[in-house]
Design an enzyme around this catalytic site. Sequence first.
Site, PDB file in Angstrom:
ATOM      1  CB  CYS A  78      -0.986  -0.036   1.155  1.00 15.46           C
ATOM      2  SG  CYS A  78      -2.411   1.025   0.868  1.00 15.46           S
ATOM      3  CG  HIS A 173      -2.886  -3.351   4.003  1.00 15.19           C
ATOM      4  ND1 HIS A 173      -1.810  -2.645   4.499  1.00 15.19           N
ATOM      5  CD2 HIS A 173      -3.674  -2.448   3.413  1.00 15.19           C
ATOM      6  CE1 HIS A 173      -1.954  -1.364   4.225  1.00 15.19           C
ATOM      7  NE2 HIS A 173      -3.071  -1.204   3.560  1.00 15.19           N
ATOM      8  CD  GLU A 175       0.175  -5.400   5.862  1.00 15.12           C
ATOM      9  OE1 GLU A 175       0.203  -6.132   4.850  1.00 15.12           O
ATOM     10  OE2 GLU A 175      -0.006  -4.175   5.817  1.00 15.12           O
TER      11      GLU A 175
HETATM   12  N1  GLN Z   1      -3.567   6.306   1.084  1.00 14.74           N
HETATM   13  C1  GLN Z   1      -2.309   6.075   1.740  1.00 14.74           C
HETATM   14  C2  GLN Z   1      -1.196   6.877   1.084  1.00 14.74           C
HETATM   15  O1  GLN Z   1      -1.419   7.480   0.091  1.00 14.74           O
HETATM   16  C3  GLN Z   1      -1.949   4.620   1.734  1.00 14.74           C
HETATM   17  C4  GLN Z   1      -2.915   3.858   2.622  1.00 14.74           C
HETATM   18  C5  GLN Z   1      -2.361   2.587   3.188  1.00 14.74           C
HETATM   19  O2  GLN Z   1      -1.154   2.329   3.239  1.00 14.74           O
HETATM   20  N2  GLN Z   1      -3.258   1.771   3.686  1.00 14.74           N
HETATM   21  O3  GLN Z   1      -0.107   6.891   1.581  1.00 14.74           O
END
Ligand code: GLN
Length: 189
Positions: A78, A173, A175
């Site tokens: 992410c 994710h 994790e």
């Molecule tokens: N929206 C977040 C970002 O732009 C990422 C979200 C996440 O890691 N769950 O950094």
Amino acid sequence: MTVGILALQGDFREHEEMLRRIGAPTLQVRLPKHLDQVDRLIIPGGESTTIGKLLVMYGLIEPLRARVRAGMPIWGTCAGAILMAQRIAGGRTDQPSLRLMDMTAHRNAFGSQLESFEIDLPLEVLNGDPLRMVFIRAPVLEDLGTAVTPLARIDDGRVVAARQANMLATCFHPELTSDDRMHRYFLEM
Ligand code: GLN
């Protein structure tokens, strides 16, 4: 084999917990000297702007880029995937980041209507078996260069996982689930 987990901000403890269950030794990485003690690195989810600023503050950008260029396996989930993309869209494009993989990370691509959701999708690297994917204000990956292989797509075709040589990026994710297959895949990279 010690797995480094970038521990500046975000859900690094969940990655640590998952690896502990698998039995892989881990080390929290906060400073350049910690990088010398790890064989691979996970960049967790969190807030990519914040993690990027902290990477600069702790002098980690160049040492980390050098390790990855020398072949160290790296996996971003992410926010971690955003930090690994060479190009960032859907927000400030000048946020500090590692700019490693030849792709565009489009931040918050699912909009504020759909902050978070979970789906089961087949993943090529898991022999096409489905994986529970948890998306939280997730990006999608666009404009993949020829060296970048898409590993998973959501229903409308947008890419949510990709690999370029020793670099792995997932918009979801693993994790935050009890399924350790993605972590095991990374350990084999
Ligand atoms: N929206 C977040 C970002 O732009 C990422 C979200 C996440 O890691 N769950 O950094």
